[in-house]
Design a protein around this motif. Structure first.
Motif, PDB file in Angstrom:
ATOM      1  N   ALA A  26      -0.994  35.143  51.083  1.00  7.10           N
ATOM      2  CA  ALA A  26       0.398  35.607  51.146  1.00  7.10           C
ATOM      3  C   ALA A  26       1.359  34.445  50.948  1.00  7.10           C
ATOM      4  CB  ALA A  26       0.655  36.300  52.487  1.00  7.10           C
ATOM      5  N   ARG A  27       1.043  33.305  51.539  1.00 10.75           N
ATOM      6  CA  ARG A  27       1.895  32.120  51.360  1.00 10.75           C
ATOM      7  C   ARG A  27       1.904  31.656  49.910  1.00 10.75           C
ATOM      8  NH1 ARG A  27      -0.243  28.728  56.573  1.00 10.75           N
ATOM      9  NH2 ARG A  27       0.113  30.396  58.063  1.00 10.75           N
ATOM     10  N   LEU A  28       0.741  31.679  49.278  1.00 10.82           N
ATOM     11  CA  LEU A  28       0.670  31.303  47.865  1.00 10.82           C
ATOM     12  C   LEU A  28       1.529  32.241  47.015  1.00 10.82           C
ATOM     13  CD1 LEU A  28      -3.136  30.506  47.483  1.00 10.82           C
ATOM     14  CD2 LEU A  28      -1.245  28.913  47.101  1.00 10.82           C
ATOM     15  N   LEU A  50     -11.595  44.767  38.105  1.00 10.31           N
ATOM     16  CA  LEU A  50     -11.583  46.143  38.601  1.00 10.31           C
ATOM     17  C   LEU A  50     -12.482  46.327  39.816  1.00 10.31           C
ATOM     18  CD1 LEU A  50     -11.617  48.139  35.249  1.00 10.31           C
ATOM     19  CD2 LEU A  50      -9.732  47.923  36.869  1.00 10.31           C
ATOM     20  N   ALA A  51     -13.528  45.536  39.910  1.00 13.66           N
ATOM     21  CA  ALA A  51     -14.463  45.664  41.024  1.00 13.66           C
ATOM     22  C   ALA A  51     -13.995  44.929  42.272  1.00 13.66           C
ATOM     23  CB  ALA A  51     -15.838  45.148  40.603  1.00 13.66           C
ATOM     24  N   ASN A  52     -12.914  44.169  42.186  1.00 14.56           N
ATOM     25  CA  ASN A  52     -12.451  43.359  43.316  1.00 14.56           C
ATOM     26  C   ASN A  52     -11.484  44.161  44.192  1.00 14.56           C
ATOM     27  OD1 ASN A  52     -11.775  41.330  45.055  1.00 14.56           O
ATOM     28  ND2 ASN A  52     -11.334  39.825  43.472  1.00 14.56           N
ATOM     29  N   ALA A  53     -12.031  45.132  44.911  1.00  8.95           N
ATOM     30  CA  ALA A  53     -11.222  46.047  45.724  1.00  8.95           C
ATOM     31  C   ALA A  53     -10.462  45.322  46.832  1.00  8.95           C
ATOM     32  CB  ALA A  53     -12.106  47.146  46.306  1.00  8.95           C
ATOM     33  N   ARG A  54     -11.067  44.306  47.433  1.00  8.62           N
ATOM     34  CA  ARG A  54     -10.378  43.573  48.509  1.00  8.62           C
ATOM     35  C   ARG A  54      -9.111  42.915  47.988  1.00  8.62           C
ATOM     36  NH1 ARG A  54     -13.894  39.649  51.900  1.00  8.62           N
ATOM     37  NH2 ARG A  54     -11.958  39.652  53.069  1.00  8.62           N
ATOM     38  N   ALA A  55      -9.210  42.278  46.832  1.00 12.54           N
ATOM     39  CA  ALA A  55      -8.032  41.636  46.240  1.00 12.54           C
ATOM     40  C   ALA A  55      -6.981  42.673  45.894  1.00 12.54           C
ATOM     41  CB  ALA A  55      -8.420  40.836  45.007  1.00 12.54           C
ATOM     42  N   GLN A  56      -7.402  43.801  45.360  1.00 15.54           N
ATOM     43  CA  GLN A  56      -6.447  44.852  44.998  1.00 15.54           C
ATOM     44  C   GLN A  56      -5.691  45.355  46.226  1.00 15.54           C
ATOM     45  OE1 GLN A  56      -8.707  47.755  42.759  1.00 15.54           O
ATOM     46  NE2 GLN A  56      -9.610  46.113  41.548  1.00 15.54           N
ATOM     47  N   ARG A  57      -6.382  45.572  47.329  1.00 19.27           N
ATOM     48  CA  ARG A  57      -5.710  46.000  48.575  1.00 19.27           C
ATOM     49  C   ARG A  57      -4.706  44.941  49.019  1.00 19.27           C
ATOM     50  NH1 ARG A  57     -10.937  47.745  49.807  1.00 19.27           N
ATOM     51  NH2 ARG A  57     -11.289  45.929  51.126  1.00 19.27           N
ATOM     52  N   PHE A  58      -5.101  43.672  48.927  1.00 13.34           N
ATOM     53  CA  PHE A  58      -4.207  42.578  49.296  1.00 13.34           C
ATOM     54  C   PHE A  58      -2.947  42.597  48.431  1.00 13.34           C
ATOM     55  CE2 PHE A  58      -2.885  38.238  48.149  1.00 13.34           C
ATOM     56  CZ  PHE A  58      -2.330  37.861  49.364  1.00 13.34           C
ATOM     57  N   TYR A  59      -3.116  42.747  47.110  1.00  9.95           N
ATOM     58  CA  TYR A  59      -1.969  42.741  46.204  1.00  9.95           C
ATOM     59  C   TYR A  59      -1.050  43.931  46.461  1.00  9.95           C
ATOM     60  CZ  TYR A  59      -4.561  39.125  43.754  1.00  9.95           C
ATOM     61  OH  TYR A  59      -5.235  37.977  43.440  1.00  9.95           O
ATOM     62  N   PHE A  60      -1.621  45.106  46.710  1.00 11.36           N
ATOM     63  CA  PHE A  60      -0.789  46.269  47.041  1.00 11.36           C
ATOM     64  C   PHE A  60       0.020  46.014  48.314  1.00 11.36           C
ATOM     65  CE2 PHE A  60      -3.819  49.018  44.492  1.00 11.36           C
ATOM     66  CZ  PHE A  60      -2.896  49.328  43.507  1.00 11.36           C
ATOM     67  N   ARG A  61      -0.639  45.473  49.333  1.00 11.03           N
ATOM     68  CA  ARG A  61       0.068  45.162  50.591  1.00 11.03           C
ATOM     69  C   ARG A  61       1.164  44.131  50.376  1.00 11.03           C
ATOM     70  NH1 ARG A  61      -5.143  44.724  52.734  1.00 11.03           N
ATOM     71  NH2 ARG A  61      -4.830  42.490  52.949  1.00 11.03           N
ATOM     72  N   ALA A  62       0.979  43.228  49.407  1.00 13.91           N
ATOM     73  CA  ALA A  62       1.950  42.176  49.127  1.00 13.91           C
ATOM     74  C   ALA A  62       3.095  42.675  48.235  1.00 13.91           C
ATOM     75  CB  ALA A  62       1.253  40.984  48.468  1.00 13.91           C
ATOM     76  N   GLY A  63       3.060  43.956  47.858  1.00 13.12           N
ATOM     77  CA  GLY A  63       4.153  44.520  47.079  1.00 13.12           C
ATOM     78  C   GLY A  63       3.940  44.503  45.585  1.00 13.12           C
TER      79      GLY A  63
END
Length: 78
Positions: A26-28, A50-63
């Motif tokens: 988030a800081r980055l 497409l297979a990186n679901a954890r990163a996708q959730r993080f990006y959605f949460r980050a807006g």
């Protein structure tokens, strides 16, 4: 690449596995957004697999949101 106008592209946003959960990602992203705004960019753009679901959730949460789906074809060679 003219599709986005002026933009900051992040090829790889990586946080060491032992540092995850410490808000480093988030800081980055916040720092990159400041850099992009200061440079007059209209968008911050990044790719993830497409297979990186954890990163996708993080990006959605980050807006961030999905604005495109990129297609590619491996051609062999170098």
């Amino acid at each position: 690449n003219l599709i986005y106008g002026r933009f900051l592209y992040v090829d790889d946003l990586v946080t060491d596995a032992s540092r995850r959960g410490g808000q480093w990602g988030a800081r980055l992203l916040q720092g990159l957004e400041r850099v992009a705004r200061a440079a007059g960019c209209a968008q911050l753009v990044l790719d993830t697999g497409l297979a990186n679901a954890r990163a996708q959730r993080f990006y959605f949460r980050a807006g961030l949101y999905t604005g495109a789906l990129r297609f590619q074809k491996m051609l062999g060679g170098g």
